[in-house]
Design an enzyme around this catalytic site. Structure first.
Site, PDB file in Angstrom:
ATOM      1  N   LYS A 108      37.566  27.691 -64.881  1.00 37.82           N
ATOM      2  CA  LYS A 108      36.544  28.085 -65.861  1.00 37.82           C
ATOM      3  C   LYS A 108      35.553  26.950 -66.119  1.00 37.82           C
ATOM      4  O   LYS A 108      34.330  27.136 -66.079  1.00 37.82           O
ATOM      5  CB  LYS A 108      37.201  28.500 -67.175  1.00 37.82           C
ATOM      6  CG  LYS A 108      36.251  29.241 -68.076  1.00 37.82           C
ATOM      7  CD  LYS A 108      36.594  29.082 -69.532  1.00 37.82           C
ATOM      8  CE  LYS A 108      35.747  28.003 -70.157  1.00 37.82           C
ATOM      9  NZ  LYS A 108      36.140  27.593 -71.476  1.00 37.82           N
ATOM     10  N   ASP A 126      35.871  33.319 -70.209  1.00 38.87           N
ATOM     11  CA  ASP A 126      36.666  32.677 -71.258  1.00 38.87           C
ATOM     12  C   ASP A 126      37.270  33.769 -72.143  1.00 38.87           C
ATOM     13  O   ASP A 126      37.176  34.952 -71.830  1.00 38.87           O
ATOM     14  CB  ASP A 126      35.812  31.689 -72.072  1.00 38.87           C
ATOM     15  CG  ASP A 126      34.827  32.415 -72.979  1.00 38.87           C
ATOM     16  OD1 ASP A 126      34.662  33.648 -72.831  1.00 38.87           O
ATOM     17  OD2 ASP A 126      34.238  31.756 -73.852  1.00 38.87           O
TER      18      ASP A 126
END
Ligand code: SF4
Length: 267
Positions: A108, A126
């Site tokens: 991420k 997220d």
């Protein structure tokens, strides 16, 4: 979403890819607002990759003590800076693979940095993106963030991935919030699975006996005449069972649920 979110971009304050990388690493399990509070002093104390690489984790720790997991983040920041200095000539690498090779940088973080700093087509997922994509129904029952990312990418043109990431984050942060989504001010009610479910009433019950009471509680299976008013999580007053407090109350005469559902589409 484009119409209501004027600036779909990261809220982490930064002036260059190095500062962005540091801010994104600090933001894991932490709010952007908190990270923005600590980064000005941190960036002033360690203005370059070299400065951070020359430091020890104990030197960094006092600056980031108020973010979550400060000890491991301090270790990762210094280790990442050393690797950038030694393996990449002090320049933040632009590729996902290289970014993910840095200590403390997961898929991420790498995607956010690559997308925001270098314009790489990426759609980092997220907690907000994960939740909002499921609630709206853009994806269903995806098990991991990477799975959500893959499915979202199939639906969106690559040129929109970065923007979609920010739109979904900001929508999740300010409107479709985790505990209680603010559907009353959302522009997506006509499209959203969650909102559709919210407005769905339970099917009528058959075979109720109105002589035993005016209302019937489905949870404790009792009849009663005087319900207790209660406000639900959406601010609507509902009838509840005086015995168990459940709002699964039915009119014994008609068999219909007494539940009230919100209609936020009328604005
Ligand atoms: S309608 Fe409600 S649940 Fe759906 S996206 Fe909007 S805020 Fe989220």
């Amino acid at each position: 979403m484009r119409q209501v979110i004027a600036r779909p971009q990261t809220e982490l304050r930064h002036e260059n890819p190095c500062q962005l990388l540091v801010a994104v690493m600090l933001s894991a399990q932490c709010t952007d607002a908190r990270v923005n509070q600590v980064t000005p002093a941190l960036f002033a104390a360690f203005p370059t990759v070299e400065a951070l690489a020359a430091a020890e984790p104990e030197d960094v720790l006092p600056y980031i003590r108020s973010v979550s997991y400060p000890n491991s983040k301090a270790r990762h920041l210094v280790a990442a800076a050393r690797r950038i200095r030694d393996a990449f000539g002090g320049e933040i690498p632009a590729s996902l693979e290289a970014l993910e090779s840095l200590p403390g940088v997961g898929p991420k973080t790498a995607r956010v940095v690559a997308s925001v700093a270098f314009g790489v087509a990426a759609l980092p997922v997220d907690t907000h993106v994960y939740r909002v994509a499921h609630r709206i129904g853009l994806v269903r029952r995806a098990r991991t963030p990477l799975e959500v990312e893959r499915r979202l990418k199939r639906q969106l043109p690559a040129r929109d991935w970065g923007e979609a990431h920010h739109l979904l984050i900001l929508h999740g942060r300010y409107t479709c919030t985790a505990r209680r989504p603010h559907c009353e001010r959302c522009v997506l009610t006509d499209l959203c699975d969650h909102y559709r479910r919210l407005r769905r009433l339970p099917a009528p019950l058959e075979g109720l006996d109105p002589r035993r009471g005016r209302y019937f509680c489905k949870r404790c299976r009792r009849y009663f005449d005087v319900p207790v008013p209660r406000t639900d999580r959406y601010g609507l007053e509902q009838l509840s069972c005086p015995e168990c407090g459940s709002m699964h109350v039915f009119d014994a005469k008609t068999g219909r649920s007494t539940k009230r559902v919100p209609d936020y589409r009328v604005r």
